[in-house]
Design an enzyme around this catalytic site. Structure first.
Site, PDB file in Angstrom:
ATOM      1  N   LYS A  23       0.841  -1.215   0.000  1.00 12.38           N
ATOM      2  CA  LYS A  23       0.000   0.000   0.000  1.00 12.38           C
ATOM      3  C   LYS A  23       0.870   1.256   0.000  1.00 12.38           C
ATOM      4  O   LYS A  23       0.662   2.154  -0.813  1.00 12.38           O
ATOM      5  CB  LYS A  23      -0.931   0.023   1.237  1.00 12.38           C
ATOM      6  N   ARG A  77      -9.567   0.731   8.369  1.00 11.45           N
ATOM      7  CA  ARG A  77      -9.159  -0.624   8.735  1.00 11.45           C
ATOM      8  C   ARG A  77     -10.250  -1.354   9.497  1.00 11.45           C
ATOM      9  O   ARG A  77     -10.079  -2.519   9.858  1.00 11.45           O
ATOM     10  CB  ARG A  77      -7.909  -0.553   9.600  1.00 11.45           C
ATOM     11  N   ARG A 100      11.885  -5.977   5.445  1.00 15.55           N
ATOM     12  CA  ARG A 100      11.865  -4.540   5.759  1.00 15.55           C
ATOM     13  C   ARG A 100      12.357  -4.299   7.185  1.00 15.55           C
ATOM     14  O   ARG A 100      13.005  -3.301   7.465  1.00 15.55           O
ATOM     15  CB  ARG A 100      10.438  -3.991   5.592  1.00 15.55           C
ATOM     16  N   ARG A 144      11.399  -0.756  12.690  1.00 19.43           N
ATOM     17  CA  ARG A 144      10.038  -0.885  13.234  1.00 19.43           C
ATOM     18  C   ARG A 144       9.922  -2.163  14.059  1.00 19.43           C
ATOM     19  O   ARG A 144      10.094  -3.261  13.511  1.00 19.43           O
ATOM     20  CB  ARG A 144       9.014  -0.898  12.088  1.00 19.43           C
ATOM     21  N   ARG A 153      -0.488  -9.237  13.358  1.00 19.90           N
ATOM     22  CA  ARG A 153      -0.996  -8.161  12.488  1.00 19.90           C
ATOM     23  C   ARG A 153      -1.859  -8.740  11.373  1.00 19.90           C
ATOM     24  O   ARG A 153      -2.904  -8.181  11.028  1.00 19.90           O
ATOM     25  CB  ARG A 153       0.171  -7.367  11.882  1.00 19.90           C
TER      26      ARG A 153
HETATM   27  P1  B4P Z   1       4.074  -1.907   2.200  1.00 17.96           P
HETATM   28  O1  B4P Z   1       3.171  -3.054   1.857  1.00 17.96           O
HETATM   29  O2  B4P Z   1       4.105  -0.772   1.271  1.00 17.96           O
HETATM   30  O3  B4P Z   1       3.703  -1.570   3.696  1.00 17.96           O
HETATM   31  P2  B4P Z   1       2.232  -1.160   4.141  1.00 17.96           P
HETATM   32  O4  B4P Z   1       1.265  -2.262   3.789  1.00 17.96           O
HETATM   33  O5  B4P Z   1       1.948   0.182   3.611  1.00 17.96           O
HETATM   34  O6  B4P Z   1       2.377  -0.981   5.669  1.00 17.96           O
HETATM   35  P3  B4P Z   1       1.783  -1.709   6.930  1.00 17.96           P
HETATM   36  O7  B4P Z   1       0.417  -2.267   6.694  1.00 17.96           O
HETATM   37  O8  B4P Z   1       2.850  -2.622   7.392  1.00 17.96           O
HETATM   38  O9  B4P Z   1       1.740  -0.615   8.016  1.00 17.96           O
HETATM   39  P4  B4P Z   1       0.858   0.633   8.433  1.00 17.96           P
HETATM   40  O10 B4P Z   1       1.850   1.705   8.509  1.00 17.96           O
HETATM   41  O11 B4P Z   1      -0.348   0.886   7.595  1.00 17.96           O
HETATM   42  O12 B4P Z   1       5.533  -2.436   2.261  1.00 17.96           O
HETATM   43  C1  B4P Z   1       5.939  -3.648   2.834  1.00 17.96           C
HETATM   44  C2  B4P Z   1       7.275  -4.098   2.270  1.00 17.96           C
HETATM   45  O13 B4P Z   1       7.034  -4.820   1.082  1.00 17.96           O
HETATM   46  C3  B4P Z   1       8.236  -2.972   1.896  1.00 17.96           C
HETATM   47  O14 B4P Z   1       9.515  -3.292   2.340  1.00 17.96           O
HETATM   48  C4  B4P Z   1       8.179  -2.913   0.385  1.00 17.96           C
HETATM   49  O15 B4P Z   1       9.398  -2.498  -0.184  1.00 17.96           O
HETATM   50  C5  B4P Z   1       7.875  -4.352   0.027  1.00 17.96           C
HETATM   51  N1  B4P Z   1       7.138  -4.467  -1.223  1.00 17.96           N
HETATM   52  C6  B4P Z   1       6.094  -3.686  -1.631  1.00 17.96           C
HETATM   53  N2  B4P Z   1       5.644  -4.110  -2.836  1.00 17.96           N
HETATM   54  C7  B4P Z   1       6.409  -5.206  -3.180  1.00 17.96           C
HETATM   55  C8  B4P Z   1       6.428  -6.093  -4.314  1.00 17.96           C
HETATM   56  N3  B4P Z   1       5.578  -5.970  -5.342  1.00 17.96           N
HETATM   57  N4  B4P Z   1       7.331  -7.103  -4.325  1.00 17.96           N
HETATM   58  C9  B4P Z   1       8.214  -7.264  -3.286  1.00 17.96           C
HETATM   59  N5  B4P Z   1       8.246  -6.444  -2.206  1.00 17.96           N
HETATM   60  C10 B4P Z   1       7.360  -5.430  -2.153  1.00 17.96           C
HETATM   61  O16 B4P Z   1       0.315   0.190   9.875  1.00 17.96           O
HETATM   62  C11 B4P Z   1       1.172  -0.095  10.974  1.00 17.96           C
HETATM   63  C12 B4P Z   1       0.374  -0.191  12.276  1.00 17.96           C
HETATM   64  O17 B4P Z   1      -0.245   1.100  12.569  1.00 17.96           O
HETATM   65  C13 B4P Z   1      -0.808  -1.164  12.304  1.00 17.96           C
HETATM   66  O18 B4P Z   1      -0.403  -2.488  12.628  1.00 17.96           O
HETATM   67  C14 B4P Z   1      -1.695  -0.532  13.418  1.00 17.96           C
HETATM   68  O19 B4P Z   1      -1.218  -0.827  14.694  1.00 17.96           O
HETATM   69  C15 B4P Z   1      -1.520   0.958  13.199  1.00 17.96           C
HETATM   70  N6  B4P Z   1      -2.566   1.540  12.329  1.00 17.96           N
HETATM   71  C16 B4P Z   1      -2.332   2.141  11.113  1.00 17.96           C
HETATM   72  N7  B4P Z   1      -3.493   2.553  10.577  1.00 17.96           N
HETATM   73  C17 B4P Z   1      -4.483   2.201  11.442  1.00 17.96           C
HETATM   74  C18 B4P Z   1      -5.907   2.333  11.424  1.00 17.96           C
HETATM   75  N8  B4P Z   1      -6.529   2.904  10.384  1.00 17.96           N
HETATM   76  N9  B4P Z   1      -6.615   1.851  12.473  1.00 17.96           N
HETATM   77  C19 B4P Z   1      -5.998   1.283  13.518  1.00 17.96           C
HETATM   78  N10 B4P Z   1      -4.659   1.118  13.605  1.00 17.96           N
HETATM   79  C20 B4P Z   1      -3.895   1.573  12.566  1.00 17.96           C
END
Ligand code: B4P
Length: 190
Positions: A14, A89, A128, A134, A146
């Site tokens: 995302k 979420r 990552r 993190r 998670r």
């Molecule tokens: P991403 O996949 O981009 O990470 P993310 O989903 O955006 O983040 P995440 O869900 O972990 O965390 P968030 O901050 O929202 O990247 C992951 C990895 O994959 C990277 O290293 C990237 O380079 C790699 N990658 C991406 N695409 C790829 C591909 N095609 N091939 C190979 N590798 C690839 O949330 C963190 C915490 O915050 C939650 O657990 C919760 O506690 C809290 N939180 C956030 N929003 C909330 C909400 N709305 N409500 C309640 N709690 C919330």
């Protein structure tokens, strides 16, 4: 106005795809994860509370993240549109977002869901974790928690947008540029 929800489990891409969409479409990026990590970095009361939950792989309470998004919407009255990354979420967050946008005479245009299997998610997040600093990326047990939180509390959000005919899913495995091309084709607006 283009208001896009990027949806998917932790590690689905995302944040990665949001960055590319911002470059192409000039939308405002609202990542609740990034905002919360900003609060933690500044040592605010909200950040200290959120850190305990986030480090344990749990969701932060709905009222906290809804309030944060409401502030950000108010702070960007001239925005051409928004990318919601990691929000909503829960169904309660999705309902609140509809109400907030209605108050601004706009609505969600579409939800794009990135589909990635659990094994790949765990691999990406552990990778990552080697550099992100993190705590929630560093431990396989927390990562599984998670993913469990996502399966129990977040997947119903997809149904919410399906009922509004706004849901499309995309294969989130493969080259980042290919996935981006698939998203752009679906969004078809910038
Ligand atoms: P991403 O996949 O981009 O990470 P993310 O989903 O955006 O983040 P995440 O869900 O972990 O965390 P968030 O901050 O929202 O990247 C992951 C990895 O994959 C990277 O290293 C990237 O380079 C790699 N990658 C991406 N695409 C790829 C591909 N095609 N091939 C190979 N590798 C690839 O949330 C963190 C915490 O915050 C939650 O657990 C919760 O506690 C809290 N939180 C956030 N929003 C909330 C909400 N709305 N409500 C309640 N709690 C919330």
């Amino acid at each position: 106005m283009l208001n896009l929800v990027l949806f998917g489990p932790p590690g689905a891409g995302k944040g990665t795809q949001s960055q590319k969409l911002i470059e192409k479409c000039g939308l405002i990026h609202l990542s609740t994860g990034d905002i919360l990590r900003g609060e933690i970095a500044q040592g605010t009361t909200l950040g200290l509370e959120a850190k305990k939950l986030m480090d344990d792989g749990k969701l932060v309470p709905d009222e906290v993240v809804i309030g944060m998004i409401s502030n950000k919407l108010d702070a960007n009255p001239e925005a051409p549109g928004f990318i919601f990354d990691g929000f909503p979420r829960t169904v309660a967050q999705a309902e609140a977002l509809d109400t907030l946008l209605e108050g601004k005479n706009t609505a969600i245009s579409s939800m794009v869901a990135l589909v990635v299997d659990d094994e790949e998610l765990e691999k990406r997040l552990l990778e990552r974790g080697k550099t992100s600093g993190r705590p929630d990326d560093a431990n396989p047990e927390i990562i599984r928690k998670r993913i469990h939180e996502y399966n129990s509390k977040t997947t119903p959000v997809a149904e919410f947008y399906k009922q509004q005919n706004k849901y499309t899913s995309i294969n989130g495995i493969g080259p980042i540029d290919q996935i981006f091309a698939d998203i752009v084709e679906v969004v078809d607006a910038c």
